[in-house]
Design a protein around this motif. Sequence first.
Motif, PDB file in Angstrom:
ATOM      1  N   UNK A   1      44.682  40.841  44.779  1.00 10.67           N
ATOM      2  CA  UNK A   1      44.234  40.492  43.427  1.00 10.67           C
ATOM      3  C   UNK A   1      43.135  41.409  42.893  1.00 10.67           C
ATOM      4  N   UNK A   2      42.502  42.179  43.765  1.00 11.34           N
ATOM      5  CA  UNK A   2      41.480  43.131  43.316  1.00 11.34           C
ATOM      6  C   UNK A   2      41.962  44.574  43.394  1.00 11.34           C
ATOM      7  N   UNK A   3      43.258  44.775  43.582  1.00 13.73           N
ATOM      8  CA  UNK A   3      43.803  46.132  43.694  1.00 13.73           C
ATOM      9  C   UNK A   3      44.056  46.671  42.284  1.00 13.73           C
ATOM     10  N   UNK A   4      43.056  47.362  41.750  1.00 16.84           N
ATOM     11  CA  UNK A   4      43.024  47.666  40.317  1.00 16.84           C
ATOM     12  C   UNK A   4      43.875  48.867  39.904  1.00 16.84           C
ATOM     13  N   UNK A   5      44.799  49.285  40.751  1.00 17.57           N
ATOM     14  CA  UNK A   5      45.722  50.354  40.361  1.00 17.57           C
ATOM     15  C   UNK A   5      47.143  49.831  40.154  1.00 17.57           C
ATOM     16  N   UNK A   6      47.356  48.532  40.364  1.00 18.09           N
ATOM     17  CA  UNK A   6      48.687  47.948  40.199  1.00 18.09           C
ATOM     18  C   UNK A   6      48.657  46.988  39.009  1.00 18.09           C
ATOM     19  N   UNK A   7      49.551  47.181  38.018  1.00 13.30           N
ATOM     20  CA  UNK A   7      49.560  46.309  36.827  1.00 13.30           C
ATOM     21  C   UNK A   7      49.824  44.854  37.197  1.00 13.30           C
ATOM     22  N   UNK A   8      49.517  43.911  36.285  1.00  9.94           N
ATOM     23  CA  UNK A   8      49.006  44.193  34.953  1.00  9.94           C
ATOM     24  C   UNK A   8      47.515  43.845  34.839  1.00  9.94           C
ATOM     25  N   UNK A   9      47.107  42.762  35.490  1.00 11.18           N
ATOM     26  CA  UNK A   9      45.736  42.274  35.342  1.00 11.18           C
ATOM     27  C   UNK A   9      45.129  42.056  36.722  1.00 11.18           C
ATOM     28  N   UNK A  10      43.900  42.563  36.920  1.00 12.46           N
ATOM     29  CA  UNK A  10      43.217  42.457  38.214  1.00 12.46           C
ATOM     30  C   UNK A  10      41.747  42.114  37.993  1.00 12.46           C
ATOM     31  N   UNK A  11      41.079  41.759  39.084  1.00 13.73           N
ATOM     32  CA  UNK A  11      39.657  41.461  39.031  1.00 13.73           C
ATOM     33  C   UNK A  11      38.901  42.519  39.829  1.00 13.73           C
ATOM     34  N   UNK A  12      37.703  42.865  39.362  1.00 20.60           N
ATOM     35  CA  UNK A  12      36.892  43.869  40.048  1.00 20.60           C
ATOM     36  C   UNK A  12      35.426  43.482  39.952  1.00 20.60           C
ATOM     37  N   UNK A  13      34.571  44.251  40.647  1.00 14.11           N
ATOM     38  CA  UNK A  13      33.144  43.977  40.574  1.00 14.11           C
ATOM     39  C   UNK A  13      32.562  44.364  39.219  1.00 14.11           C
ATOM     40  N   UNK A  14      33.334  45.084  38.407  1.00 16.05           N
ATOM     41  CA  UNK A  14      32.886  45.450  37.055  1.00 16.05           C
ATOM     42  C   UNK A  14      33.419  44.496  35.993  1.00 16.05           C
ATOM     43  N   UNK A  15      34.349  43.627  36.374  1.00 14.72           N
ATOM     44  CA  UNK A  15      34.931  42.692  35.421  1.00 14.72           C
ATOM     45  C   UNK A  15      36.434  42.607  35.577  1.00 14.72           C
ATOM     46  N   UNK A  16      37.069  41.994  34.593  1.00 17.47           N
ATOM     47  CA  UNK A  16      38.524  41.867  34.575  1.00 17.47           C
ATOM     48  C   UNK A  16      39.119  43.193  34.104  1.00 17.47           C
ATOM     49  N   UNK A  17      40.174  43.662  34.785  1.00 21.17           N
ATOM     50  CA  UNK A  17      40.738  44.981  34.489  1.00 21.17           C
ATOM     51  C   UNK A  17      42.159  44.843  33.955  1.00 21.17           C
ATOM     52  N   UNK A  18      42.378  45.392  32.752  1.00 21.33           N
ATOM     53  CA  UNK A  18      43.722  45.546  32.202  1.00 21.33           C
ATOM     54  C   UNK A  18      44.258  46.864  32.743  1.00 21.33           C
ATOM     55  N   UNK A  19      45.097  46.787  33.775  1.00 23.75           N
ATOM     56  CA  UNK A  19      45.538  47.999  34.458  1.00 23.75           C
ATOM     57  C   UNK A  19      46.494  48.810  33.591  1.00 23.75           C
ATOM     58  N   UNK A  20      47.169  48.167  32.651  1.00 22.61           N
ATOM     59  CA  UNK A  20      48.067  48.916  31.768  1.00 22.61           C
ATOM     60  C   UNK A  20      47.295  49.873  30.868  1.00 22.61           C
ATOM     61  N   UNK A  21      45.997  49.586  30.676  1.00 20.32           N
ATOM     62  CA  UNK A  21      45.140  50.447  29.861  1.00 20.32           C
ATOM     63  C   UNK A  21      44.046  51.120  30.691  1.00 20.32           C
ATOM     64  N   UNK A  22      43.949  50.749  31.971  1.00 23.60           N
ATOM     65  CA  UNK A  22      42.865  51.200  32.844  1.00 23.60           C
ATOM     66  C   UNK A  22      41.515  50.998  32.155  1.00 23.60           C
ATOM     67  N   UNK A  23      41.302  49.753  31.714  1.00 22.60           N
ATOM     68  CA  UNK A  23      40.084  49.430  30.978  1.00 22.60           C
ATOM     69  C   UNK A  23      39.615  48.024  31.326  1.00 22.60           C
ATOM     70  N   UNK A  24      38.300  47.839  31.303  1.00 23.70           N
ATOM     71  CA  UNK A  24      37.729  46.501  31.449  1.00 23.70           C
ATOM     72  C   UNK A  24      38.077  45.696  30.199  1.00 23.70           C
TER      73      UNK A  24
END
Length: 224
Positions: free
Chosen positions: A191-214
């Motif tokens: 769930x924190x693997x921020x290179x696989x779409x679509x939505x993940x969680x990270x220490x910087x916040x929620x990540x939209x992986x389709x846009x590579x953006x918080x």
Amino acid sequence: PHYKWPKASKNTVHLGKVLAQTDFEIPAPKQAQTVTAKVIGVVENQAPTKALNADLPVVNGLVEPNKDICQIALVERHRGTGAVTNAFVSGFGYQGTMAIASTVAHDSHHMIVVGTDRVMMAAAANRLGAIGGGVTVWKDGHEIGVVELPIAGLMSDRPAAEVAAAAQTILQAMQACGCSLNNAFMQHSLLALVVIPELRISDLGLVDVTKFAITDLIEAAEQK
């Protein structure tokens, strides 16, 4: 012969403080009665997730999960900052008062906590801090499954048969909490693997992986 692990390989779970239920609270915008929130949608037997939206209630100023939606938190555990990122996840089917926490969380291997109850989430997180990492499942105020992984929070120094038996308690505990997914722990660990779409969680916040953006957790709020 058994390998002698260096001291630096152990005691790697640095929470920075004793976590409390307040660390897992998600405040709602002022005067909000309901909010529309982004939700990480788990897909059985697949690494990708779905970026979902859900209308969630606000109780005493806090956004609360409902139905199949649980809270998810990423607890920073490498630098002892005490930081916790909170969001929502669906698809596990958890019921009742429960939480599961793990320091196996690809690729950054922070701590991932999923639960229906913030008190249980704090208890599970603190338990992993105390044992140096691993996986723990809590239900109705008690730990019902645990695998201790004291080597970097990722590996065990115990015999393989002993670790396998402990791992089986995790699968049984997840099922006891209502999860019927095949290979559910793998879903949790990704769930924190921020290179696989679509939505993940990270220490910087929620990540939209389709846009590579918080991205913001709360999309909209209905005022009272």
